[in-house]
Design a protein around this motif. Structure first.
Motif, PDB file in Angstrom:
ATOM      1  N   GLN A   1      -8.749  13.891   0.819  1.00 64.30           N
ATOM      2  CA  GLN A   1      -9.617  13.739   2.002  1.00 64.30           C
ATOM      3  C   GLN A   1      -9.335  12.416   2.724  1.00 64.30           C
ATOM      4  OE1 GLN A   1     -11.017  14.631  -1.138  1.00 64.30           O
ATOM      5  NE2 GLN A   1     -10.546  16.699  -0.422  1.00 64.30           N
ATOM      6  N   PHE A   2      -8.901  11.406   1.969  1.00 67.68           N
ATOM      7  CA  PHE A   2      -8.679  10.062   2.522  1.00 67.68           C
ATOM      8  C   PHE A   2      -7.389   9.512   1.908  1.00 67.68           C
ATOM      9  CE2 PHE A   2     -10.760   5.515   2.707  1.00 67.68           C
ATOM     10  CZ  PHE A   2      -9.847   5.139   3.672  1.00 67.68           C
ATOM     11  N   PRO A   3      -6.250   9.834   2.529  1.00 67.03           N
ATOM     12  CA  PRO A   3      -4.950   9.472   1.943  1.00 67.03           C
ATOM     13  C   PRO A   3      -4.767   7.969   1.686  1.00 67.03           C
ATOM     14  CG  PRO A   3      -4.661  11.117   3.657  1.00 67.03           C
ATOM     15  CD  PRO A   3      -6.093  10.653   3.746  1.00 67.03           C
ATOM     16  N   GLY A   4      -5.571   7.149   2.355  1.00 63.50           N
ATOM     17  CA  GLY A   4      -5.465   5.702   2.143  1.00 63.50           C
ATOM     18  C   GLY A   4      -5.903   5.263   0.751  1.00 63.50           C
ATOM     19  N   LEU A   5      -6.584   6.154   0.021  1.00 63.70           N
ATOM     20  CA  LEU A   5      -7.036   5.814  -1.339  1.00 63.70           C
ATOM     21  C   LEU A   5      -5.902   5.878  -2.362  1.00 63.70           C
ATOM     22  CD1 LEU A   5     -10.446   7.753  -1.544  1.00 63.70           C
ATOM     23  CD2 LEU A   5     -10.051   5.343  -0.964  1.00 63.70           C
ATOM     24  N   ASN A   6      -4.777   6.479  -1.965  1.00 63.43           N
ATOM     25  CA  ASN A   6      -3.657   6.694  -2.896  1.00 63.43           C
ATOM     26  C   ASN A   6      -3.221   5.400  -3.595  1.00 63.43           C
ATOM     27  OD1 ASN A   6      -1.693   8.508  -3.997  1.00 63.43           O
ATOM     28  ND2 ASN A   6      -0.145   7.626  -2.625  1.00 63.43           N
TER      29      ASN A   6
ATOM     30  N   PHE B   1       0.860  -1.196   0.000  1.00 66.40           N
ATOM     31  CA  PHE B   1       0.000   0.000   0.000  1.00 66.40           C
ATOM     32  C   PHE B   1       0.885   1.230   0.000  1.00 66.40           C
ATOM     33  CE2 PHE B   1       0.248  -1.889   4.288  1.00 66.40           C
ATOM     34  CZ  PHE B   1       1.010  -0.923   4.922  1.00 66.40           C
ATOM     35  N   CYS B   2       0.285   2.357  -0.234  1.00 67.41           N
ATOM     36  CA  CYS B   2       1.039   3.613  -0.323  1.00 67.41           C
ATOM     37  C   CYS B   2       0.134   4.736   0.177  1.00 67.41           C
ATOM     38  CB  CYS B   2       1.453   3.857  -1.780  1.00 67.41           C
ATOM     39  SG  CYS B   2       2.330   5.417  -2.046  1.00 67.41           S
ATOM     40  N   ILE B   3       0.132   4.911   1.498  1.00 66.00           N
ATOM     41  CA  ILE B   3      -0.668   5.994   2.084  1.00 66.00           C
ATOM     42  C   ILE B   3      -0.074   7.327   1.616  1.00 66.00           C
ATOM     43  CG2 ILE B   3      -1.522   7.013   4.225  1.00 66.00           C
ATOM     44  CD1 ILE B   3      -2.450   4.099   3.750  1.00 66.00           C
TER      45      ILE B   3
END
Lengths: 214, 214, 214, 214, 214, 214
Positions: free
Chosen positions: C81-86, C27-29
């Motif tokens: 708004q939601f860095p986890g979507l990166n 993943f890449c926050i």
């Protein structure tokens, strides 16, 4: 290197190392007689492909009659018009703008590279923060328009203008908002609701542009 | 602008500039009667497409009977269930978890956005460094799960729970490891070899979950 | 299998076979303190990542004040708004529509899966052949909207409505045409030219929606 | 052709037509000192790139100590191990299996091409319909394994076996389920819930494989 | 967990939740009897798929007769040779180089991972700034070659050499420049124009390599 | 619709629903002062972006001095020359061919759409089955050239010719084989080995085109 006499070996052996149908993988001319799919059309039989499948001359001629409300015409060239584009991820459009001609607001899912070919146009787009970017585009100049943003151009010269557009997709999907809204079958009462226009204006525009379900 | 009388020109000319089959390029409803390919199914005849091809109601109803070992059920919605998803690069799943219900470890090639719809679940995943991430997810909260990592969720409340999942692919490929290992036809002696379980445990689980080649 | 005593070997050896920074590839926050690029933002230090980086609760709360011209509000949830979507290729939006609320015509480059969450809305889109598709969408029903086509929805019930939208991209780019045209800085004389509206109508709408360069 | 004397023109003119930094676009050796992003790492200064940045010798040596519970070892080669893979969309892995060695069930988001290099292994995978596919793979034979499906292989010969795997991504993300479940920090009471194993079995496996939060 | 007797429910219910044709989405073995498309071939009926559709043994045998001008032979393995590669985004090639064997300059649209399998070769490529990168590659060593750059390799040992190549695409398109130029039907007078070779040299090479339209 | 006085609400509320940095997601002008990555360059600060970042005028002027061995010149326009192309997946090239001018054999990883702008050229390519396709291309005509295939064009008229090329990638990587082979630093003895040319011819061409390591 040397040893000429063995070239017969080369010829027979090397060719035998390439599958006879491998030509299919270099290109895939659309067979428009079959249904397409999300990635394009099935390929035409490679053995029937000639150089003419890779050439398109339609950009060279005017895209249509400009005697209309916008004094302009466009020709959109996708796979259906040029089967050689199938799978090549590029397509194009020609716009002809008579004096005072306009290509009204439109958008499409991919970016556009707009090229000035004849005359001068003012070309612009609006980003999703509602900031407008516009400039006069002369012959040989290009404007890059980001994907899906509303854009427009109009002739600012005393002579006709021509532009070519190029898209990084073998299908671009031009939606012209004047026609989407007022030439469509969307009932007037819905347009009243979802646009800031009042009923009279909606009716007027539907009549002007040929919409149904007034 | 002005000049109403010419709107007939607009109508006839502008339409003539768009290929009659260009509609095919806006969407591609799957024709499930034909074989699919790596990019999806061939397109249904656009002239037969209606708004119902774009609507799916199956998420609204329970996904199945939860009277089972897991007290849960899931419904996976891919192109085959909702042909309008063909080429749209998005798909979904509904899970129903009765009290003490569990959706056991599973994985799929694309990321998952898990949405709490009813009740509360503990949802978690494990990354490829064997670190676990888990948290209670309530109504309206979402958890983003990276591609291909094992994840699970279970009901932690005294009422049934419902979750919806969304995937950035028109086909997601849920593999539930309990079933992949113990409901499959993989011979027990192979499972003995390639899992850390002993023969008795393997036999027990195959019997429990309905595997063959015991 | 057997042989318990050697588990210390497993532990030390197997771990040593995985690069300590391999976690970065699951993943890449997004690190929003750095500039983004065409593919997203640089990754946050994986050693500082917790489960909270993968959870977002903002969909659960109303998206904004609906006391406005449209009796509606939206909240667009992208990487910012939601860095986890990166890099996860999915994003979302919540719309709140008060009684008689409207989400006016808008478009974006990727497809949209529109989910009815509360109440009932009429949702529709128009394709590039100017054909309209619309239907009433109730709780739990979804409508798939093809990329870059103009679409809208409005509340048809006597109670507030809520919808969630999901997009197969970690950045969707909602462009609302009312604002793009009439809340932007595009000079009125240009709008006169490139829309079918007359000057008075353009002025009226710019005043209504807060546009500049009247 | 002819006219030798003008070759100085060619030299100076042609070179001046290529931007001095254009070399950056042929390849992008990862600069591991910077944070990566969803598409990989920033590029190392092209002027410092040598042929050694494109060569990797680690596949040629055993991947690790096979004196462990599985009598096997693997070496996963991603961008972090071989910076030349950055943006090249391919990566690899070496597995060494001693006599009776096993590479237990694992999965990753992309497909795998498994190549037999030494000895013989039985290799197999299970699809999302719980059907198992497996076969003996000898030197020089390949098995293609679809994305994200659980697969395994084990030595069936009386000599050590070596396999190489190739993946169409510059980062593959091997998740080994034995370790994900039983070497992780996922609390035992959760494992009790979300696996079909009872508490005693979970405890036994966590102790065997080195998990925490027993 | 517990409660064995209900496993019949699990079996019937869970299976019923997966579409019987969902297997098609895990893999898509090419049906070579149908025309391919830009994304590959239509899928073979999943019910007829066996493990043999996923296995290819042709890399294990010499790729052809090396008694030729180059003392070498290659076998290119795309979907047409191994239908299991369809949609898997990976393919391969075997090259056999006899003593003093050469694989002449060639290129293809995707990157290549070149693996030394037997003997030693000097392998190299030239970037678009005309800088050459080359090195001796021994057994088990790999060279990553960026997309579309001209590359070559030749045997530098006193024993035959074998290499395998892997490509992140299910169709690679090897174009060997010697054959493209001098084994093709491109008329000599054109070659005279567009290469720096004089007419005598062009004729000599066409005769050597079997070109037509001398 | 109606109710003018509330437009202040609209203005303040709607804008507050869009993140101030969301503009970054519509476009990403390359910041060439930072290193690029596999997907392009980091984005320039959006607040400093003007319409000039989207406009390029270099196609309008001759691409270079054509007094050289080929009587031609080219200008390749990638992100480095036009930062607005970053992430837009399209780029371009201008070629100027004096009378008897030639653009020698070259290739690049993506397809090319070649447009005749002035004069007439013969344009052609050779596929990986060594079949040549060529035709005279006049003003306004286009030829689509599949990815990575060798192609060429030359002036067949008595007046200078100009062509523009468009590529579905924001970086195209033109490799001209004459220069790759004979203007590079690849040692002559290697060229002797891997081309069908003898030593004298190799030396002659290296001297002609400016290669090193003779």
């Amino acid at each position: 290197m040397s040893s000429l006499p063995v070239f017969f070996f080369v010829f027979s052996i090397l060719l035998s190392q390439f599958p006879t149908n491998s030509i299919a993988s270099d290109f895939c001319i659309a067979d428009l007689s079959q249904p397409d799919g999300p990635a394009g059309y099935p390929c035409k039989d490679p053995s029937k492909v000639t150089v003419d499948d890779f050439v398109y001359s339609g950009l060279a001629v005017p895209s249509g009659n400009t005697t209309n409300f916008y004094n302009s015409a466009i020709r959109s060239i996708n796979i259906e018009q040029f089967p050689g584009l199938n799978g090549m991820k590029i397509s194009m459009l020609r716009a002809d703008l008579d004096v005072s001609g306009v290509t009204p607001f439109h958008a499409h899912r991919v970016a556009e590279l707009l090229l000035g070919v004849e005359g001068s146009v003012v070309a612009g787009f609006i980003d999703s923060n509602n900031t407008a970017y516009y400039k006069t585009l002369n012959k040989g100049e290009v404007l890059i328009i980001p994907p899906a943003l509303l854009h427009f151009f109009y002739n600012v010269d005393s002579t006709p203008a021509v532009t070519y557009s190029f898209y990084p997709s073998d299908e671009h999907h031009v939606q012209i908002i004047d026609f989407a809204l007022f030439q469509s079958n969307l009932p007037s009462e819905m347009l009243d609701k979802v646009t800031p226009l009042d009923h009279a204006e909606v009716q007027k525009l539907k009549k002007l542009l040929g919409g149904t379900n007034l």
